[in-house]
Motif scaffolding. Sequence first.
Motif, mmCIF file in Angstrom:
data_model
loop_
_atom_site.group_PDB
_atom_site.id
_atom_site.type_symbol
_atom_site.label_atom_id
_atom_site.label_comp_id
_atom_site.label_asym_id
_atom_site.label_seq_id
_atom_site.Cartn_x
_atom_site.Cartn_y
_atom_site.Cartn_z
ATOM 1 N N LYS A 42 -13.191 14.637 19.916
ATOM 2 C CA LYS A 42 -13.064 15.993 19.373
ATOM 3 C C LYS A 42 -13.011 15.935 17.850
ATOM 4 O O LYS A 42 -12.470 14.987 17.272
ATOM 5 N N PRO A 43 -13.548 16.962 17.178
ATOM 6 C CA PRO A 43 -13.440 16.998 15.714
ATOM 7 C C PRO A 43 -11.990 17.157 15.277
ATOM 8 O O PRO A 43 -11.169 17.730 15.990
ATOM 9 N N SER A 44 -11.703 16.671 14.101
ATOM 10 C CA SER A 44 -10.357 16.788 13.545
ATOM 11 C C SER A 44 -10.029 18.248 13.258
ATOM 12 O O SER A 44 -10.880 19.009 12.809
ATOM 13 N N LYS A 45 -8.790 18.632 13.513
ATOM 14 C CA LYS A 45 -8.346 19.992 13.199
ATOM 15 C C LYS A 45 -7.859 20.098 11.762
ATOM 16 O O LYS A 45 -7.686 21.176 11.235
ATOM 17 N N ILE A 46 -7.663 18.939 11.141
ATOM 18 C CA ILE A 46 -7.203 18.887 9.760
ATOM 19 C C ILE A 46 -8.348 18.372 8.904
ATOM 20 O O ILE A 46 -8.940 17.328 9.201
ATOM 21 N N TYR A 47 -8.667 19.103 7.831
ATOM 22 C CA TYR A 47 -9.754 18.683 6.957
ATOM 23 C C TYR A 47 -9.344 17.440 6.181
ATOM 24 O O TYR A 47 -8.276 17.386 5.605
ATOM 25 N N GLU A 48 -10.217 16.438 6.178
ATOM 26 C CA GLU A 48 -9.976 15.213 5.433
ATOM 27 C C GLU A 48 -11.115 15.019 4.440
ATOM 28 O O GLU A 48 -12.267 15.258 4.762
ATOM 29 N N CYS A 90 -13.233 11.653 12.235
ATOM 30 C CA CYS A 90 -13.331 12.868 13.055
ATOM 31 C C CYS A 90 -14.147 13.959 12.367
ATOM 32 O O CYS A 90 -14.760 14.775 13.026
ATOM 33 N N LYS A 91 -14.188 13.958 11.049
ATOM 34 C CA LYS A 91 -15.071 14.881 10.334
ATOM 35 C C LYS A 91 -16.514 14.458 10.581
ATOM 36 O O LYS A 91 -17.376 15.279 10.844
ATOM 37 N N PHE A 94 -17.924 15.304 14.101
ATOM 38 C CA PHE A 94 -18.300 16.708 14.213
ATOM 39 C C PHE A 94 -19.666 16.958 13.567
ATOM 40 O O PHE A 94 -20.491 17.673 14.088
#
Length: 97
Positions: A42-48, A90-91, A94
């Motif tokens: 799953k993509p990260s829910k927090i932007y990095e 994770c970014k 996505f």
Amino acid sequence: MKKKLEDILKPYDNWFNDSGEEKNNQAREALHTFYTELLKYKPSKIYESRDGMHTSYIRFLVVIKKAFMEGKYMRVCNELFSLIHYEPFCKVGFILI
């Protein structure tokens, strides 16, 4: 999680794509396996952001697209390996999906 994807690409990590047609075809199959595995994350829910540049991954995507168009699948593996190694995973996942 990231290690599993890197392990799929590592045997075919060759930017020069000079190991023969058979190895290049094996790299193509590894890319299919990589993609199938990538779909499980799953993509990260927090932007990095690695370095404040919000588009630093684009350089990798341009080279990956060019290598796909040229049929250089070992180069694609090399660039994907670098992308998931240097960019927030994770970014990246996505973006690739």
